[in-house]
Design a protein around this motif. Sequence first.
Motif, mmCIF file in Angstrom:
data_model
loop_
_atom_site.group_PDB
_atom_site.id
_atom_site.type_symbol
_atom_site.label_atom_id
_atom_site.label_comp_id
_atom_site.label_asym_id
_atom_site.label_seq_id
_atom_site.Cartn_x
_atom_site.Cartn_y
_atom_site.Cartn_z
ATOM 1 N N SER A 174 -3.105 -8.421 10.030
ATOM 2 C CA SER A 174 -1.981 -9.129 10.647
ATOM 3 C C SER A 174 -0.714 -8.302 10.466
ATOM 4 O O SER A 174 -0.678 -7.347 9.685
ATOM 5 C CB SER A 174 -1.791 -10.498 9.995
ATOM 6 N N VAL A 175 0.320 -8.676 11.204
ATOM 7 C CA VAL A 175 1.573 -7.950 11.085
ATOM 8 C C VAL A 175 2.138 -8.069 9.674
ATOM 9 O O VAL A 175 2.772 -7.131 9.161
ATOM 10 C CB VAL A 175 2.591 -8.455 12.143
ATOM 11 N N ILE A 176 1.872 -9.202 9.012
ATOM 12 C CA ILE A 176 2.379 -9.393 7.649
ATOM 13 C C ILE A 176 1.667 -8.473 6.671
ATOM 14 O O ILE A 176 2.295 -7.792 5.848
ATOM 15 C CB ILE A 176 2.214 -10.866 7.209
ATOM 16 N N SER A 177 0.331 -8.416 6.761
ATOM 17 C CA SER A 177 -0.419 -7.589 5.812
ATOM 18 C C SER A 177 -0.136 -6.105 6.019
ATOM 19 O O SER A 177 0.031 -5.354 5.056
ATOM 20 C CB SER A 177 -1.922 -7.861 5.943
ATOM 21 N N GLN A 178 -0.041 -5.668 7.295
ATOM 22 C CA GLN A 178 0.215 -4.254 7.560
ATOM 23 C C GLN A 178 1.646 -3.858 7.207
ATOM 24 O O GLN A 178 1.902 -2.759 6.698
ATOM 25 C CB GLN A 178 -0.067 -3.935 9.034
ATOM 26 N N THR A 179 2.584 -4.773 7.424
ATOM 27 C CA THR A 179 3.971 -4.498 7.031
ATOM 28 C C THR A 179 4.084 -4.416 5.514
ATOM 29 O O THR A 179 4.810 -3.566 4.980
ATOM 30 C CB THR A 179 4.913 -5.585 7.577
ATOM 31 N N GLY A 180 3.343 -5.285 4.814
ATOM 32 C CA GLY A 180 3.344 -5.234 3.349
ATOM 33 C C GLY A 180 2.797 -3.916 2.830
ATOM 34 O O GLY A 180 3.350 -3.326 1.890
ATOM 35 N N LEU A 181 1.708 -3.434 3.432
ATOM 36 C CA LEU A 181 1.136 -2.145 3.021
ATOM 37 C C LEU A 181 2.111 -1.006 3.306
ATOM 38 O O LEU A 181 2.306 -0.108 2.474
ATOM 39 C CB LEU A 181 -0.184 -1.910 3.764
ATOM 40 N N MET A 182 2.725 -1.059 4.487
ATOM 41 C CA MET A 182 3.692 -0.024 4.862
ATOM 42 C C MET A 182 4.866 0.008 3.874
ATOM 43 O O MET A 182 5.305 1.081 3.445
ATOM 44 C CB MET A 182 4.210 -0.311 6.274
ATOM 45 N N GLU A 183 5.338 -1.161 3.495
ATOM 46 C CA GLU A 183 6.457 -1.219 2.537
ATOM 47 C C GLU A 183 6.031 -0.708 1.167
ATOM 48 O O GLU A 183 6.811 -0.045 0.473
ATOM 49 C CB GLU A 183 7.000 -2.638 2.427
ATOM 50 N N ALA A 184 4.801 -1.009 0.774
ATOM 51 C CA ALA A 184 4.298 -0.511 -0.511
ATOM 52 C C ALA A 184 4.304 1.014 -0.536
ATOM 53 O O ALA A 184 4.711 1.633 -1.532
ATOM 54 C CB ALA A 184 2.889 -1.046 -0.770
ATOM 55 N N TYR A 185 3.875 1.622 0.569
ATOM 56 C CA TYR A 185 3.917 3.095 0.651
ATOM 57 C C TYR A 185 5.361 3.597 0.589
ATOM 58 O O TYR A 185 5.662 4.582 -0.089
ATOM 59 C CB TYR A 185 3.253 3.573 1.942
ATOM 60 N N GLY A 186 6.242 2.909 1.319
ATOM 61 C CA GLY A 186 7.629 3.352 1.345
ATOM 62 C C GLY A 186 8.295 3.283 -0.016
ATOM 63 O O GLY A 186 8.929 4.236 -0.474
ATOM 64 N N ARG A 187 8.126 2.148 -0.691
ATOM 65 C CA ARG A 187 8.731 1.995 -2.015
ATOM 66 C C ARG A 187 8.042 2.869 -3.055
ATOM 67 O O ARG A 187 8.634 3.194 -4.082
ATOM 68 C CB ARG A 187 8.698 0.529 -2.436
ATOM 69 N N GLY A 188 6.792 3.238 -2.779
ATOM 70 C CA GLY A 188 6.079 4.143 -3.673
ATOM 71 C C GLY A 188 6.304 5.602 -3.330
ATOM 72 O O GLY A 188 5.601 6.471 -3.855
ATOM 73 N N LYS A 189 7.262 5.851 -2.425
ATOM 74 C CA LYS A 189 7.666 7.209 -2.023
ATOM 75 C C LYS A 189 6.547 7.963 -1.291
ATOM 76 O O LYS A 189 6.529 9.184 -1.265
ATOM 77 C CB LYS A 189 8.158 8.034 -3.227
ATOM 78 N N GLN A 190 5.623 7.211 -0.721
ATOM 79 C CA GLN A 190 4.575 7.811 0.123
ATOM 80 C C GLN A 190 5.012 7.651 1.584
ATOM 81 O O GLN A 190 4.437 6.880 2.359
ATOM 82 C CB GLN A 190 3.238 7.119 -0.129
ATOM 83 N N TYR A 191 6.040 8.408 1.949
ATOM 84 C CA TYR A 191 6.701 8.173 3.231
ATOM 85 C C TYR A 191 5.811 8.521 4.426
ATOM 86 O O TYR A 191 5.858 7.842 5.457
ATOM 87 C CB TYR A 191 8.004 8.970 3.280
#
Length: 603
Positions: A174-191
């Motif tokens: 879902s858009v929520i789960s994929q956005t959450g994963l994307m944010e996790a990468y971003g905050r984890g500096k995995q841009y």
Amino acid sequence: MEAAAIGSQSPLSFPSSLCKAKVSSGLPICNVKMKSNRRLEVVCRGMLATRKFMQRKKKEEVFKDAADEAEQKNWRRMMREIEEAGSAVSILKTQRSGKEPLPRDVILGTLVRFKQLKKWNIVSEILEWLRTQHWWDFTEMDFLMLVTAYGKLGDFSRAERVLKYMNKKGYQPSVISQTGLMEAYGRGKQYRKAEAVFRRMQTSGPEPSPVTYQIILKSLVEGDKYKETEAIFEDLLNEKRASFKPDQKMFHMMIYMYKKSGDYAQARKLFAQMSERGIPLSTVTFNSLMSFETDYKEVSSIYDQMQRAGLKPDVVSYSLLIKAYGKARREEEALAVFEEMLDAGIRPTRKSYNILLDAFAISGLVEEANTVFKAMRRHRVEPDLCSYTTMVLAYVNASDMNGAEKFFRRIKDDGLKPNVVVYGTLMKGYSKLNNVEKVMRVYERMRIQGVEPNQTIYTTIMDVHGRNSDFGNAVIWFKEMEARGYPPDQKAKNILLSLAKTPEEQQEANELVGNDAIQLEVKPDNEEVDGADGHEVTQTDSGNHHLLDDTRTRNHVNGRTRAGNYAFDEEEEDDDDDDYEEEDDEDFNFVSFKDKRELNFAS
């Protein structure tokens, strides 16, 4: 001094009216004595008077019945215990009676409240525990909230694991789960991975939402991926088929990006586009513009423009204006702006007090700085290490090293641990007095306490040797700086080159700095100017102290959140309630207090 009430027009564009303002209580803002050179000498009793809204008021609570009162008070006590412990599961277990499950509304209320407080570590802990409890039906909504929590924490490994489990159980992405994963990468500096998830959503679905765009823009800006950020924003701006266009938060993030990259012209151009495209302007928009400017006249002009637009300044607006006046050494205007903020009923943050404190410290106005420091406690704002450091700086800039040492001892007496910034401030004071022995004593005290020196400490030691024309010791400390892994800055190089007198010394100095010849341009990180009494003063930028608090520190559990079920939508990208950003104080440079933090106006 004459007194006149502040009218409907803001007095901040014409400084001559600022010291005539009155506070709401009828007391004059300042009862001052002026020196012949018009410098502020003493700010007396009316300064920073407590307003009515700052006084503690006890709220009357209404309960349905005695059972409801007992239930709510028990829930609040449990919430306080969880916050104090920093962990929830052990306390939640004590709430169970025998093998009976915890009431559903207690669990949901607790989750929603900690979600509101942005305590995502506690949210994830509770949800992981609920996954193991047979009495709790762990639904897709619970999984989505868990992924979102890991996204906010930047824990992409756990987010990946949860999504893998969800796929195994047959839950569709879902858009929520994929956005959450994307944010996790971003905050984890995995841009790169964050951008890959976003691009996959664009091509294969689910279609990105406005929140998805807000988060990917923020992630890429934080990773200094400016070209990629600009490309995504321009695509959305020009995409005719898109169901939505860039919103206010996206424009704010792009303005912030241009500010961060130093392209102020493009930031102003984007600001103009907001009006052209019908994007509503907000206080945050004007705050972002104010943050660019270094001239107090420009900052004041933008502030007045915001008011003419019918927008009310917030604590960030006032803080930026106070900071601009403080850096311009116009502490009377800085104080008047602070008083206007109080009159407007806006509660200052610790950061606001520290900025005002710094305005007086820059000029070595110790009495005025002490008045602000005492007002913090009177207004129930506890000074932090930054506040104490700024007070030490005020004594240093007043060339009162006895006072600086006394306040330094007070830091320990009040239960705080001095860091490299505080020690560096003391060393700078002694360096200005050409006292090599005292500088080295402070350095030794710092090392005994286990505080590691930084680049600025070594430069200060070189500076004091330079003031005493000691080329040999300057060379030793220059090499020590390099050996410790700190590349010498331009000031250190200039000091070394300026001390080299003989051809042999000049050759050695040029070899050390790595240049055959170098033009001396002594522009030290800290600007030293003559004060009213002829002493040198050190100018700092306390507005960006890393230890300053933000508005979030004032959140308290003051009521129970009732919920039959939590309505779970995408989490808005607003986790930085204050528009200032935080950094670890280990990287803090005491000389310049440079912008280690950046303003986040997407929040």
